[in-house]
Design a protein around this motif. Sequence first.
Motif, PDB file in Angstrom:
ATOM      1  N   THR A   1       0.876  -1.168   0.000  1.00 54.20           N
ATOM      2  CA  THR A   1       0.000   0.000   0.000  1.00 54.20           C
ATOM      3  C   THR A   1       0.910   1.214   0.000  1.00 54.20           C
ATOM      4  OG1 THR A   1      -1.825  -1.072   1.159  1.00 54.20           O
ATOM      5  CG2 THR A   1      -1.660   1.327   1.350  1.00 54.20           C
ATOM      6  N   MET A   2       0.689   2.094  -0.968  1.00 54.80           N
ATOM      7  CA  MET A   2       1.543   3.273  -1.109  1.00 54.80           C
ATOM      8  C   MET A   2       0.773   4.504  -0.653  1.00 54.80           C
ATOM      9  SD  MET A   2       4.283   1.893  -2.115  1.00 54.80           S
ATOM     10  CE  MET A   2       5.233   3.390  -2.413  1.00 54.80           C
ATOM     11  N   GLY A   3       1.396   5.276   0.207  1.00 52.46           N
ATOM     12  CA  GLY A   3       0.730   6.442   0.759  1.00 52.46           C
ATOM     13  C   GLY A   3       1.472   7.730   0.461  1.00 52.46           C
TER      14      GLY A   3
ATOM     15  N   ARG B   1      -9.251  16.683  -6.529  1.00 54.84           N
ATOM     16  CA  ARG B   1      -8.143  17.465  -7.075  1.00 54.84           C
ATOM     17  C   ARG B   1      -6.863  16.628  -7.219  1.00 54.84           C
ATOM     18  NH1 ARG B   1      -6.014  21.553  -4.312  1.00 54.84           N
ATOM     19  NH2 ARG B   1      -6.551  20.711  -2.249  1.00 54.84           N
ATOM     20  N   PHE B   2      -6.646  15.720  -6.298  1.00 59.68           N
ATOM     21  CA  PHE B   2      -5.429  14.903  -6.323  1.00 59.68           C
ATOM     22  C   PHE B   2      -5.781  13.484  -6.755  1.00 59.68           C
ATOM     23  CE2 PHE B   2      -2.704  17.228  -2.888  1.00 59.68           C
ATOM     24  CZ  PHE B   2      -2.961  18.448  -3.514  1.00 59.68           C
ATOM     25  N   THR B   3      -4.867  12.864  -7.491  1.00 57.28           N
ATOM     26  CA  THR B   3      -5.052  11.483  -7.911  1.00 57.28           C
ATOM     27  C   THR B   3      -3.743  10.721  -7.730  1.00 57.28           C
ATOM     28  OG1 THR B   3      -6.658  12.165  -9.593  1.00 57.28           O
ATOM     29  CG2 THR B   3      -5.746   9.950  -9.777  1.00 57.28           C
ATOM     30  N   SER B   4      -3.812   9.631  -7.012  1.00 56.38           N
ATOM     31  CA  SER B   4      -2.649   8.773  -6.824  1.00 56.38           C
ATOM     32  C   SER B   4      -2.734   7.604  -7.786  1.00 56.38           C
ATOM     33  CB  SER B   4      -2.596   8.266  -5.375  1.00 56.38           C
ATOM     34  OG  SER B   4      -1.527   7.368  -5.198  1.00 56.38           O
ATOM     35  N   THR B   5      -1.645   7.368  -8.502  1.00 58.12           N
ATOM     36  CA  THR B   5      -1.579   6.237  -9.408  1.00 58.12           C
ATOM     37  C   THR B   5      -0.248   5.531  -9.208  1.00 58.12           C
ATOM     38  OG1 THR B   5      -0.654   7.601 -11.188  1.00 58.12           O
ATOM     39  CG2 THR B   5      -3.041   7.325 -11.156  1.00 58.12           C
ATOM     40  N   ARG B   6      -0.144   4.336  -9.741  1.00 57.02           N
ATOM     41  CA  ARG B   6       1.108   3.617  -9.646  1.00 57.02           C
ATOM     42  C   ARG B   6       1.435   2.944 -10.969  1.00 57.02           C
ATOM     43  NH1 ARG B   6       1.246  -0.894  -5.435  1.00 57.02           N
ATOM     44  NH2 ARG B   6      -0.050   0.448  -4.113  1.00 57.02           N
ATOM     45  N   ASP B   7       2.710   2.779 -11.213  1.00 49.48           N
ATOM     46  CA  ASP B   7       3.211   2.050 -12.367  1.00 49.48           C
ATOM     47  C   ASP B   7       4.100   0.943 -11.800  1.00 49.48           C
ATOM     48  OD1 ASP B   7       4.675   1.052 -14.552  1.00 49.48           O
ATOM     49  OD2 ASP B   7       4.604   2.981 -15.595  1.00 49.48           O
ATOM     50  N   ASN B   8       3.566  -0.261 -11.735  1.00 43.92           N
ATOM     51  CA  ASN B   8       4.315  -1.359 -11.121  1.00 43.92           C
ATOM     52  C   ASN B   8       5.524  -1.783 -11.955  1.00 43.92           C
ATOM     53  OD1 ASN B   8       2.682  -1.497  -8.850  1.00 43.92           O
ATOM     54  ND2 ASN B   8       1.281  -2.980  -9.767  1.00 43.92           N
ATOM     55  N   VAL B   9       5.472  -1.503 -13.250  1.00 36.92           N
ATOM     56  CA  VAL B   9       6.625  -1.831 -14.097  1.00 36.92           C
ATOM     57  C   VAL B   9       7.791  -0.900 -13.769  1.00 36.92           C
ATOM     58  CG1 VAL B   9       7.484  -1.931 -16.462  1.00 36.92           C
ATOM     59  CG2 VAL B   9       5.181  -2.782 -15.929  1.00 36.92           C
ATOM     60  N   LYS B  10       7.483   0.381 -13.638  1.00 39.43           N
ATOM     61  CA  LYS B  10       8.516   1.353 -13.284  1.00 39.43           C
ATOM     62  C   LYS B  10       8.763   1.403 -11.777  1.00 39.43           C
ATOM     63  CE  LYS B  10       7.756   4.407 -17.242  1.00 39.43           C
ATOM     64  NZ  LYS B  10       7.440   5.780 -17.695  1.00 39.43           N
ATOM     65  N   ASN B  11       7.953   0.668 -11.032  1.00 35.72           N
ATOM     66  CA  ASN B  11       8.078   0.658  -9.570  1.00 35.72           C
ATOM     67  C   ASN B  11       7.991   2.069  -8.992  1.00 35.72           C
ATOM     68  OD1 ASN B  11       8.161  -1.480  -7.698  1.00 35.72           O
ATOM     69  ND2 ASN B  11      10.241  -0.975  -7.086  1.00 35.72           N
ATOM     70  N   THR B  12       7.026   2.813  -9.497  1.00 35.95           N
ATOM     71  CA  THR B  12       6.894   4.217  -9.147  1.00 35.95           C
ATOM     72  C   THR B  12       5.438   4.551  -8.859  1.00 35.95           C
ATOM     73  OG1 THR B  12       8.809   4.806 -10.510  1.00 35.95           O
ATOM     74  CG2 THR B  12       7.290   6.589  -9.954  1.00 35.95           C
ATOM     75  N   VAL B  13       5.246   5.421  -7.887  1.00 37.43           N
ATOM     76  CA  VAL B  13       3.925   5.933  -7.548  1.00 37.43           C
ATOM     77  C   VAL B  13       3.901   7.419  -7.876  1.00 37.43           C
ATOM     78  CG1 VAL B  13       2.265   6.288  -5.694  1.00 37.43           C
ATOM     79  CG2 VAL B  13       3.675   4.255  -5.711  1.00 37.43           C
ATOM     80  N   TYR B  14       2.744   7.899  -8.313  1.00 37.98           N
ATOM     81  CA  TYR B  14       2.602   9.297  -8.694  1.00 37.98           C
ATOM     82  C   TYR B  14       1.466   9.933  -7.897  1.00 37.98           C
ATOM     83  CZ  TYR B  14       5.212   7.488 -12.672  1.00 37.98           C
ATOM     84  OH  TYR B  14       6.146   6.863 -13.454  1.00 37.98           O
TER      85      TYR B  14
END
Length: 126
Positions: free
Chosen positions: A32-34, A66-79
């Motif tokens: 879980t990414m926060g 206003r804010f949106t959290s997304t993740r890219d599991n291939v890049k191992n990055t959360v935005y």
Amino acid sequence: VQLQASGGGSVQAGASLTLSCAATGRAISSYTMGWFRQAPGKAREFVSADNWSTGTTFYTDAVKGRFTSTRDNVKNTVYLRMNNLKPEDTALYYCAARDNPVQPLGGYTEGSFRSWGQGTQVTVSS
């Protein structure tokens, strides 16, 4: 897992920014990414949590819509995409990781997350 946040900056009210949180050491697909933030003189506060096991993302009321959290599991990055920024969004923003997929009773707090990035500054002027 080690986390590195980036993408902060100084913008005018109404502008947008996207923060990134790059993870190394472990795959974030089972975390879980926060996102949290801390304004000057204030306690660190919860912004969002992306629970991989339920596919649900939680937001604090102040940023909903206003804010949106997304993740890219291939890049191992959360935005964290932040739109329509307001001066009250000014803070040091931190990303965090939690390896327990169970949502804590009472919601996500600082203590819910074990791994933390170093923070990236967001300053919004009116």
